[in-house]
Design an enzyme around this catalytic site. Structure first.
Site, PDB file in Angstrom:
ATOM      1  CG  HIS A 185      11.308 -23.447  13.039  1.00 31.58           C
ATOM      2  ND1 HIS A 185      11.353 -23.314  14.407  1.00 31.58           N
ATOM      3  CD2 HIS A 185      12.515 -23.967  12.676  1.00 31.58           C
ATOM      4  CE1 HIS A 185      12.528 -23.739  14.859  1.00 31.58           C
ATOM      5  NE2 HIS A 185      13.252 -24.133  13.826  1.00 31.58           N
ATOM      6  NE  ARG A 194      10.973 -29.179  16.420  1.00 30.55           N
ATOM      7  CZ  ARG A 194      12.234 -28.922  16.067  1.00 30.55           C
ATOM      8  NH1 ARG A 194      12.934 -29.813  15.405  1.00 30.55           N
ATOM      9  NH2 ARG A 194      12.783 -27.757  16.381  1.00 30.55           N
ATOM     10  CG  HIS A 195       9.779 -27.307  11.927  1.00 32.25           C
ATOM     11  ND1 HIS A 195       9.486 -26.643  13.098  1.00 32.25           N
ATOM     12  CD2 HIS A 195      11.089 -27.634  11.983  1.00 32.25           C
ATOM     13  CE1 HIS A 195      10.572 -26.556  13.829  1.00 32.25           C
ATOM     14  NE2 HIS A 195      11.564 -27.147  13.187  1.00 32.25           N
ATOM     15  CG  ASP A 197      -0.304   0.183   2.540  1.00 34.15           C
ATOM     16  OD1 ASP A 197       0.938   0.307   2.622  1.00 34.15           O
ATOM     17  OD2 ASP A 197      -1.043   0.232   3.544  1.00 34.15           O
ATOM     18  CG  HIS A 198      -0.705   4.820   1.455  1.00 27.51           C
ATOM     19  ND1 HIS A 198      -1.844   4.025   1.508  1.00 27.51           N
ATOM     20  CD2 HIS A 198      -0.632   5.453   2.647  1.00 27.51           C
ATOM     21  CE1 HIS A 198      -2.432   4.190   2.682  1.00 27.51           C
ATOM     22  NE2 HIS A 198      -1.715   5.037   3.389  1.00 27.51           N
ATOM     23  CB  CYS A 238       0.705  -2.445   4.824  1.00 29.10           C
ATOM     24  SG  CYS A 238       0.596  -3.452   6.316  1.00 29.10           S
ATOM     25  N   GLY A 239       2.146  -0.286   6.166  1.00 27.73           N
ATOM     26  CA  GLY A 239       2.804   0.542   7.170  1.00 27.73           C
ATOM     27  C   GLY A 239       3.472  -0.264   8.271  1.00 27.73           C
ATOM     28  CB  THR A 240       2.318  -2.073  11.140  1.00 31.14           C
ATOM     29  OG1 THR A 240       1.081  -2.677  10.737  1.00 31.14           O
ATOM     30  CG2 THR A 240       2.089  -0.679  11.699  1.00 31.14           C
ATOM     31  N   GLY A 241       2.811  -3.910   8.445  1.00 33.08           N
ATOM     32  CA  GLY A 241       2.836  -5.310   8.033  1.00 33.08           C
ATOM     33  C   GLY A 241       1.706  -6.123   8.646  1.00 33.08           C
ATOM     34  CB  ILE A 242      -0.395  -5.621  11.653  1.00 31.74           C
ATOM     35  CG1 ILE A 242       0.783  -5.578  12.624  1.00 31.74           C
ATOM     36  CG2 ILE A 242      -1.600  -6.311  12.288  1.00 31.74           C
ATOM     37  CD1 ILE A 242       0.583  -4.647  13.805  1.00 31.74           C
ATOM     38  N   GLY A 243      -1.675  -5.503   8.819  1.00 32.38           N
ATOM     39  CA  GLY A 243      -2.849  -5.633   7.959  1.00 32.38           C
ATOM     40  C   GLY A 243      -2.632  -6.592   6.810  1.00 32.38           C
ATOM     41  CG  MET A 244       0.035  -5.708   3.540  1.00 34.18           C
ATOM     42  SD  MET A 244      -0.988  -5.898   2.067  1.00 34.18           S
ATOM     43  CE  MET A 244      -0.332  -4.550   1.073  1.00 34.18           C
TER      44      MET A 244
END
Length: 151
Positions: A97, A131-132, A7-8, A64-70
């Site tokens: 992992h 295991r992963h 995003d922007h 994105c700004g924080t990466g959380i939304g994406m």
């Protein structure tokens, strides 16, 4: 092929990462955004996640700004394992992992230099399996159950 979008809030970081990927000889498809005008991150996250989920691309990168939304958007798609990373350890663990096929970063959180280094670590790391893989198989079963229940 690698797909990428932002995003922007992640445009500057996306452009820097693209240069790093191309310098490694990778083919990159850019889904946007292409300017600093305010846009909605789900529109761009969906494009990358859909390409990875549908097998059009093996890997993707979202910013994105924080990466959380994406991260939230991308992880809605079956088969997508999007990992938000901020440092070398999380970039390495995302692959080793979790076998993350989408890397997510925050354009307002890390510098372009750090971002390029994190991408390199992610690309150069190898999934450890064992295991992963068992844990990823459990996630896939959960995805299948949720999809069936939604019908």
């Amino acid at each position: 092929m690698m797909v990428i979008a932002s995003d922007h809030g992640g445009l500057e970081l996306k452009d820097a990462i693209k240069r790093c990927l191309v310098s490694r000889g990778l083919s990159v498809r850019d889904f946007g955004t292409d300017n600093g005008d305010s846009v909605d991150y789900p529109d761009f996250g969906e494009k990358v996640a859909r390409a990875v989920s549908g097998g059009e691309a093996e890997r993707g990168i979202l910013i994105c700004g924080t990466g959380i939304g994406m991260s939230i958007v991308a992880n809605k798609f079956p088969g997508v394992r999007a990992a938000l990373v901020n440092d070398p350890f999380t970039a390495r663990m995302a692959k080793e992992h979790n076998n993350a096929n989408v890397l997510v970063m925050g354009g307002r959180v890390i510098t372009p230099e750090v971002a390029c280094r994190l991408v390199e670590i992610w690309l150069d790391s190898q999934f450890e399996g064992d295991r992963h893989q068992r844990r990823l198989d459990k996630i896939s079963r959960i995805e299948d159950e949720v999809r069936k229940a939604a019908r």
